[in-house]
Design an enzyme around this catalytic site. Structure first.
Site, PDB file in Angstrom:
ATOM      1  N   THR A  41      10.800  16.544  13.205  1.00  0.00           N
ATOM      2  CA  THR A  41      11.982  16.337  12.857  1.00  0.00           C
ATOM      3  C   THR A  41      11.713  15.422  11.707  1.00  0.00           C
ATOM      4  O   THR A  41      10.644  14.253  12.077  1.00  0.00           O
ATOM      5  CB  THR A  41      12.778  15.684  13.961  1.00  0.00           C
ATOM      6  N   CYS A  42      12.453  15.274  10.699  1.00  0.00           N
ATOM      7  CA  CYS A  42      12.522  14.251   9.599  1.00  0.00           C
ATOM      8  C   CYS A  42      14.108  13.824   9.536  1.00  0.00           C
ATOM      9  O   CYS A  42      14.733  14.709   8.988  1.00  0.00           O
ATOM     10  CB  CYS A  42      11.763  14.767   8.502  1.00  0.00           C
TER      11      CYS A  42
END
Length: 124
Positions: free
Chosen positions: A103-104
């Protein structure tokens, strides 16, 4: 269930958290910012900062008895999504294939006003 709190001998110890927590089968690594072993932000751009975060996490993973090959999830917090492409270039070069889940997100603010923080979850 046993819970082991781990601090890497190569990272500055923080009084408010452990570098990692190990439970049977999993290691939860605290977020690492682009700081050196003295706790100072390293000079450079987002690529240099990404490299430092990943190097710091390598030290934590090794102290916990794991490695990047066993990382199952990475969370990346960016000060600006404008750094996303350059961060990805460095990230792609440094992590083994196949890459872990990830996830970013863009964070509203990071410690010491850094531009990136990276955390990971690994298998033992």
């Amino acid at each position: 269930m046993s819970v082991q709190k781990i601090n890497s001998p190569n990272r500055p110890v923080q009084p408010m958290y452990s570098h990692a927590v190990k439970i049977p089968g999993l290691i939860f690594c605290s977020g690492q910012t682009p700081v050196d072993s003295d706790g100072k932000v390293v000079p450079g751009d987002i690529k240099a900062h990404t490299a430092q975060c990943l190097s710091n996490l390598t030290s934590v993973l090794e102290a916990a008895g794991s490695s990047w090959d066993k990382v199952v999830k990475v969370n990346i917090y960016l000060k600006s999504m404008g750094d996303y492409a350059a961060m990805n270039e460095e990230y792609t070069l440094r992590l083994p294939d196949p890459k872990p889940a990830r996830t970013c997100i863009q964070a509203g603010g990071l410690p010491m006003d850094v531009d990136i923080e990276i955390e990971a979850i690994a298998a033992v």
